[in-house]
Design an enzyme around this catalytic site. Sequence first.
Site, mmCIF file in Angstrom:
data_model
loop_
_atom_site.group_PDB
_atom_site.id
_atom_site.type_symbol
_atom_site.label_atom_id
_atom_site.label_comp_id
_atom_site.label_asym_id
_atom_site.label_seq_id
_atom_site.Cartn_x
_atom_site.Cartn_y
_atom_site.Cartn_z
ATOM 1 N N TYR A 16 0.802 -1.222 0.000
ATOM 2 C CA TYR A 16 0.000 0.000 0.000
ATOM 3 C C TYR A 16 0.837 1.275 0.000
ATOM 4 O O TYR A 16 0.277 2.375 -0.003
ATOM 5 C CB TYR A 16 -0.909 0.024 1.237
ATOM 6 C CG TYR A 16 -1.841 -1.153 1.332
ATOM 7 C CD1 TYR A 16 -2.980 -1.236 0.532
ATOM 8 C CD2 TYR A 16 -1.592 -2.190 2.223
ATOM 9 C CE1 TYR A 16 -3.842 -2.319 0.618
ATOM 10 C CE2 TYR A 16 -2.448 -3.286 2.319
ATOM 11 C CZ TYR A 16 -3.566 -3.340 1.513
ATOM 12 O OH TYR A 16 -4.417 -4.411 1.599
ATOM 13 N N HIS A 21 -4.570 6.250 -0.883
ATOM 14 C CA HIS A 21 -5.097 6.182 0.481
ATOM 15 C C HIS A 21 -4.007 6.440 1.522
ATOM 16 O O HIS A 21 -4.310 6.652 2.697
ATOM 17 C CB HIS A 21 -5.702 4.796 0.710
ATOM 18 C CG HIS A 21 -6.992 4.791 1.466
ATOM 19 N ND1 HIS A 21 -7.820 5.897 1.602
ATOM 20 C CD2 HIS A 21 -7.623 3.792 2.153
ATOM 21 C CE1 HIS A 21 -8.883 5.562 2.318
ATOM 22 N NE2 HIS A 21 -8.788 4.308 2.672
ATOM 23 N N PHE A 67 -3.797 -0.527 10.206
ATOM 24 C CA PHE A 67 -4.568 -0.473 8.965
ATOM 25 C C PHE A 67 -5.656 0.593 9.106
ATOM 26 O O PHE A 67 -6.120 0.911 10.195
ATOM 27 C CB PHE A 67 -5.149 -1.828 8.544
ATOM 28 C CG PHE A 67 -4.099 -2.758 8.005
ATOM 29 C CD1 PHE A 67 -3.745 -2.713 6.667
ATOM 30 C CD2 PHE A 67 -3.441 -3.642 8.851
ATOM 31 C CE1 PHE A 67 -2.754 -3.555 6.167
ATOM 32 C CE2 PHE A 67 -2.441 -4.479 8.361
ATOM 33 C CZ PHE A 67 -2.105 -4.430 7.018
ATOM 34 N N ASN A 69 -8.856 1.110 8.589
ATOM 35 C CA ASN A 69 -10.173 0.998 9.211
ATOM 36 C C ASN A 69 -10.141 0.928 10.727
ATOM 37 O O ASN A 69 -11.185 1.050 11.376
ATOM 38 C CB ASN A 69 -10.911 -0.220 8.656
ATOM 39 C CG ASN A 69 -11.293 -0.042 7.199
ATOM 40 O OD1 ASN A 69 -11.012 0.994 6.590
ATOM 41 N ND2 ASN A 69 -11.935 -1.041 6.630
ATOM 42 N N ASN A 115 -13.274 5.817 6.292
ATOM 43 C CA ASN A 115 -13.258 4.817 7.359
ATOM 44 C C ASN A 115 -12.222 5.085 8.443
ATOM 45 O O ASN A 115 -12.431 4.729 9.607
ATOM 46 C CB ASN A 115 -13.048 3.417 6.777
ATOM 47 C CG ASN A 115 -14.278 2.899 6.058
ATOM 48 O OD1 ASN A 115 -15.397 3.316 6.352
ATOM 49 N ND2 ASN A 115 -14.080 1.999 5.112
#
Length: 200
Positions: A16, A21, A67, A69, A115
């Site tokens: 990622y 994001h 992470f 969320n 989120n």
Amino acid sequence: MNEIYLIGLGNPGKKYFNSRHNIGFLLLESFSKKYNSNFLLKDKLKSSCSEFQINNSTFKLFLPNTFMNNSGDAVRAIVDWYKINLDQILIIVDDKDLPLGKIRFRRKGSSGGHNGLKSIIEQLQTQNFKRIRIGIGSPPITNGKNHFNTISHVLGNISLDEKSILDKVYSRVIESLEQINTKKEEYIINELNSFDKDQP
């Protein structure tokens, strides 16, 4: 000495690293690198942390390893460990509802469907914390906008064209953060919110 707590939102891991994001991570990594400070993992804070001084201010930077969320778990741990007031923290986050390169500094507000912010609001039981949103633009519409498109967009890698714009954004935000204790907050908010990525 004043202390500023900056928390960038993103997802840990190479998969990622360069995703849209992860703009919160990328901006704070750029800030830390400018001051030759490295991030070190601190399990008790559920984050990698970097610290340096600018004039009479200590900047503490955090990249949650929970992470996206579950970002609130790390923010809660940071707030509890340092026993800080919520007005001392500032969240850096991406925003797909803002055009690429647009900046929005807000003192409070809803999650806006993000989120990471949603998790923080749930953990802190309040929307009253500062955040800087950085626009990544909306996903291209193909056969109508859909959920899969959005996920693919935010988790997709930043293109070279996007990077050239975002590098300007990072520089602008970092410059403002460096002055956060020497200029009035309202001035910094107006400065960031009026930023134009197309200006030289």
